[in-house]
Write an enzyme that holds these catalytic residues in place. Structure first.
Site, PDB file in Angstrom:
ATOM      1  CE1 TYR A 162      -3.209  -2.857   0.603  1.00 41.36           C
ATOM      2  CE2 TYR A 162      -4.519  -1.004   1.336  1.00 41.36           C
ATOM      3  CZ  TYR A 162      -4.428  -2.311   0.926  1.00 41.36           C
ATOM      4  OH  TYR A 162      -5.562  -3.064   0.827  1.00 41.36           O
ATOM      5  CE  LYS A 228       0.400 -16.902   2.695  1.00 45.67           C
ATOM      6  NZ  LYS A 228      -0.222 -18.142   3.067  1.00 45.67           N
ATOM      7  CG  ASP A 279      -2.805 -19.146   4.877  1.00 48.00           C
ATOM      8  OD1 ASP A 279      -1.901 -18.427   5.326  1.00 48.00           O
ATOM      9  OD2 ASP A 279      -2.635 -20.345   4.626  1.00 48.00           O
ATOM     10  CG  ASP A 303      -7.739  -3.238   3.191  1.00 47.50           C
ATOM     11  OD1 ASP A 303      -8.824  -2.959   3.741  1.00 47.50           O
ATOM     12  OD2 ASP A 303      -7.453  -2.870   2.038  1.00 47.50           O
TER      13      ASP A 303
END
Ligand code: NAP
Length: 412
Positions: A162, A228, A279, A303
């Site tokens: 971002y 992640k 995840d 987000d």
């Protein structure tokens, strides 16, 4: 020491900060507000009335917010010209007063800003997006046990994909970067679009610090680092490592890591620091929501996770949020300007109202915050709700935004 605001038409006092950047709030603080575009004026009018009534009721008139309007978006363009939706004066006012609340803003189409909301966060370096996700009794939800969800998500706001470092496929810049990557032995496809994902130690640590401080001050039981890092080892993976490092270096007496508990340390009276792969976290928050409490995570994960969490407890119309740095906090509605409903006194003001509750908590005006929360819950249980909730409940006629606000006030 609290300074009086020097202005003929403006009474009220300016906030000061203690050594740890906590606000020292006077009894009549000046708080800037941005009404917002589209449905902004409707939801702000209802919210302001409720907040004023709650503060008056909680402190018998001893405390009062002195609101000061700050122009951003369409209102600013009317005064400062088309090219100035985000005037410097407005930014300076928010910086000076340290706390502000805003309605939604239209993203200008073409030229200038990608998004006014993102620009506000970047210019003011509001590095954490704080989103509490909690179910209110009576609010329709797609899950069986929404009452088990009570988490506060701290999303990093300034880095990650971002950061806006992105180059079009086939552009001179992306071609050059592809050449450079080849010299490092990497082999992206020719004519790829390129986006860069910067994640820094400073950016990661200040976010995790804020999340742990929040957990300590609000008697929360755990802080989960969501990343992640199994795939993106040097960005997301280091977010996790820096998070643990910071927790041990700065909060040793308050925390225990999950690994330490496996080795026999007790988590009794301590904040558990653990981590989850992003995840897996999406599954966990659905399947075992009561095991999670405070979450700290990089921008993109945050987000997705905050909107998914909001959906679990009733949708964005009810989700509050704040964009924060150590000495400035901007509380805001999390939905957009819903232009098709503008001026109809129709939509749900709860998102900006609950952001106002977060603001009162930040100011340590907890009594007023609790009054609003309880009155809002009671109003929803009485099924005096706006169209968005009414359409999900059998046989309920919607009330207007202003009627919803009046009902909350009568329940205070
Ligand atoms: P939106 O304004 O959030 O509206 C999408 C839909 O969400 C609405 O049509 C409505 O659903 C529902 N909704 C939104 N706010 C509601 C409320 N308070 N009460 C009840 N329902 C509500 O999203 P958008 O139409 O994609 O975006 C419109 C503009 O807002 C764009 O310029 C966008 O850039 C901007 N935006 C600003 C912010 C911000 O300021 N933080 C955030 C997002 C978008 P139904 O149609 O089903 O009734």
């Amino acid at each position: 020491m609290i300074a009086m605001v020097e202005s003929a038409e403006q009474e009220g006092e300016i906030l000061k900060w203690d050594a740890e950047d906590r606000p020292l709030v006077p009894d009549t603080p000046v708080i800037p507000y941005i009404e917002g575009d589209g449905i902004g004026p409707d939801i702000w009018a209802a919210t302001r009335d409720v907040l004023d009534a709650a503060v008056a009721a909680a402190y018998s008139g001893r405390k009062r917010i002195v609101w000061r309007e700050v122009l951003v978006g369409k209102k600013a363009q009317t005064v400062y010209g088309e090219d100035h939706p985000l005037p410097r004066e407005s930014l300076d006012t928010i910086r000076t007063y340290g706390i502000a609340i805003k309605g939604p803003l239209t993203t200008p189409v073409g030229g200038g800003f990608r998004s006014l909301n993102v620009a506000l966060r970047q210019v003011l370096d509001l590095y954490a997006c704080v989103r509490p996700v909690r179910h209110m009794p009576g609010v329709p939800s797609p899950v069986v046990h929404p009452e088990q969800v009570d988490v506060v998500i701290f999303r990093e706001n300034t880095e990650d994909v971002y950061a806006g470092i992105e180059f079009e496929a086939g552009s001179e810049e992306s071609d050059k970067i592809i050449e450079l990557l080849k010299s490092f032995g990497k082999n992206p496809r020719e004519k790829s679009a390129i986006g860069i994902k910067p994640i820094s130690e400073v950016g990661s640590k200040r976010l995790v610090r804020m999340a742990i401080r929040y957990a300590i001050e609000n008697n929360r039981k755990s802080v989960t680092l969501v990343h992640k890092g199994n795939i993106m080892k040097f960005t997301e993976g280091y977010f996790k490592s820096w998070g643990y490092e910071l927790a041990k270096e700065e909060f040793r007496d308050y925390i225990v890591t999950e690994e330490e508990t496996w080795e026999g340390d007790s988590a009794e009276g301590k904040i558990l620091i653990n981590d989850r792969i992003a995840d897996s976290m999406f599954q966990q928050i659905l399947l075992r929501p009561d095991e999670y409490d405070v979450i700290a995570t990089p921008n993109l994960n945050g987000d997705y996770l905050s909107d998914a969490g909001a959906a679990q407890v009733g949708g964005l119309g009810l989700a509050p949020g704040a964009n924060v740095r150590d000495d400035v906090a901007l509380f805001e509605a999390t939905h957009g300007t819903a232009p098709k409903y503008a001026g109809q006194d129709k939509v749900n003001p709860s998102s900006v109202l609950l952001s106002g509750v977060m603001m009162l908590e930040h100011m340590k005006w907890k009594e007023a915050a609790e009054l609003v929360t309880h009155a809002l819950e009671k109003t929803i249980l009485q099924k005096k709700v706006t169209y968005d909730l009414a359409r999900q409940l059998d046989g309920v006629d919607p009330v207007k935004a202003s009627e919803f606000g009046d009902a909350i006030i009568s329940n205070l």
